[in-house]
Design an enzyme around this catalytic site. Sequence first.
Site, short mmCIF file in Angstrom:
data_model
loop_
_atom_site.label_atom_id
_atom_site.label_comp_id
_atom_site.label_asym_id
_atom_site.label_seq_id
_atom_site.Cartn_x
_atom_site.Cartn_y
_atom_site.Cartn_z
N HIS A 37 39.68 46.87 30.72
CA HIS A 37 38.98 46.16 29.64
C HIS A 37 38.25 47.14 28.73
O HIS A 37 38.26 47.00 27.51
CB HIS A 37 37.94 45.19 30.23
CG HIS A 37 38.52 44.09 31.08
ND1 HIS A 37 38.30 44.01 32.43
CD2 HIS A 37 39.28 43.01 30.76
CE1 HIS A 37 38.90 42.93 32.92
NE2 HIS A 37 39.51 42.30 31.93
N GLY A 154 45.81 44.09 26.23
CA GLY A 154 46.33 45.12 27.12
C GLY A 154 47.81 44.94 27.38
O GLY A 154 48.30 43.82 27.51
N GLN A 160 52.11 38.21 27.45
CA GLN A 160 50.99 37.57 26.76
C GLN A 160 50.81 38.18 25.38
O GLN A 160 50.63 37.46 24.38
CB GLN A 160 49.71 37.74 27.59
CG GLN A 160 48.44 37.39 26.83
CD GLN A 160 47.21 37.47 27.71
OE1 GLN A 160 46.90 36.51 28.43
NE2 GLN A 160 46.52 38.59 27.68
N SER A 193 41.19 42.35 37.55
CA SER A 193 40.04 41.69 38.19
C SER A 193 40.47 41.12 39.53
O SER A 193 39.68 41.04 40.48
CB SER A 193 39.50 40.59 37.29
OG SER A 193 39.22 41.10 36.00
N ARG A 194 41.73 40.70 39.64
CA ARG A 194 42.23 40.08 40.88
C ARG A 194 42.41 41.10 42.01
O ARG A 194 42.57 40.70 43.16
CB ARG A 194 43.54 39.34 40.63
CG ARG A 194 43.35 38.06 39.81
CD ARG A 194 44.62 37.21 39.77
NE ARG A 194 44.35 35.88 39.23
CZ ARG A 194 44.58 35.51 37.96
NH1 ARG A 194 45.08 36.37 37.10
NH2 ARG A 194 44.31 34.28 37.57
P1 AMP Z 1 41.74 39.40 31.56
O1 AMP Z 1 40.25 39.55 31.68
O2 AMP Z 1 42.48 39.66 32.83
O3 AMP Z 1 42.15 38.14 30.86
O4 AMP Z 1 42.20 40.58 30.60
C1 AMP Z 1 41.64 40.72 29.31
C2 AMP Z 1 42.43 41.74 28.54
O5 AMP Z 1 42.38 42.99 29.23
C3 AMP Z 1 43.91 41.40 28.38
O6 AMP Z 1 44.33 41.76 27.08
C4 AMP Z 1 44.56 42.26 29.43
O7 AMP Z 1 45.89 42.59 29.13
C5 AMP Z 1 43.69 43.48 29.40
N1 AMP Z 1 43.81 44.24 30.65
C6 AMP Z 1 43.63 43.77 31.91
N2 AMP Z 1 43.89 44.73 32.81
C7 AMP Z 1 44.25 45.83 32.12
C8 AMP Z 1 44.66 47.15 32.49
N3 AMP Z 1 44.76 47.54 33.76
N4 AMP Z 1 44.98 48.01 31.49
C9 AMP Z 1 44.91 47.63 30.19
N5 AMP Z 1 44.52 46.40 29.79
C10 AMP Z 1 44.21 45.52 30.73
#
Ligand code: AMP
Length: 286
Positions: A37, A154, A160, A193-194
Amino acid sequence: MRVLRSIAAMQRLAQDWRRDSARIGFVPTMGYLHAGHLSLVREARRRVGRAGKVVVSIYVNPTQFAPTEDLSRYPRDLKRDLALCRKEGVDVVFVPNDATMYPGKAEGKYSTYVVEETLAVRMEGASRPTHFRGVTTIVAKLFNIVLPDLAVFGAKDWQQAAVIKRMVADLNFPLRIVVVPIVREADGLALSSRNRYLTGRRRAQALVLSRAIAQVRRVVRPAPVSAGRLRRVVQRVIAAAPDARLDYVAFFDPETLLPQTRVGRGTQMALAVFIGRTRLIDNARL
Ligand code: AMP
């Protein structure tokens, strides 16, 4: 750094910024922030500059979870998230709640959704049929609230990002989508996060995702190979972990997401694997 919880306050501030010609960079998240993030936040800052504004939203969006999924136990730590955002020089963290984002939903008074009908169908969409409808809906709503010039996503969620880019083009959102590379742990596990759900033994088994990608890379390096043969390569890698179950693996064009039967360099690969009850995804350009 300001923390805003109301749509009106966020929209008013964004309108003021736009009147002053400040560029707005936006990073939508579900919180429980990690270095992945934060790399999105840094990219947003790099692009809007010191004079620009960076907004991070933290909202675990219920409409992108199926009833059987992990909505209620999704990890949350707002205090820690806010401290991380402050350190990164974020201007505003937008933290709405369900009553704010979906007023009247329980009484049937919320009834508008955004649906992308092509790119969202396969892979994640096949395994999680209502997922992208929730994602496109919440992202469209957030774009209308934060009024960004650019939004950063990301590559971790490759499909997505493709679906969001298509929505932005199709619905004429006046903003640019930026996609940043996956941030990984030193051993190859993509940050998520998971990952928090994974206990010691299962944390080790989670390496099968990045291992499967590495193994496929090795196999296609000399010459293109059929998707069927690569699927068996992946299944073998996954089978080595006792608690791992392959949900899907796909080989496709990185832009159109169309399946490719001959897989070589430049093909995009994505997979979803259950480690116990925890569903992890990963992807890479081969
Ligand atoms: P989330 O909180 O999981 O919905 O992720 C929020 C954003 O962070 C999304 O655009 C994800 O693709 C990005 N993201 C999550 N994990 C990663 C990672 N390991 N590397 C780069 N971007 C990430």
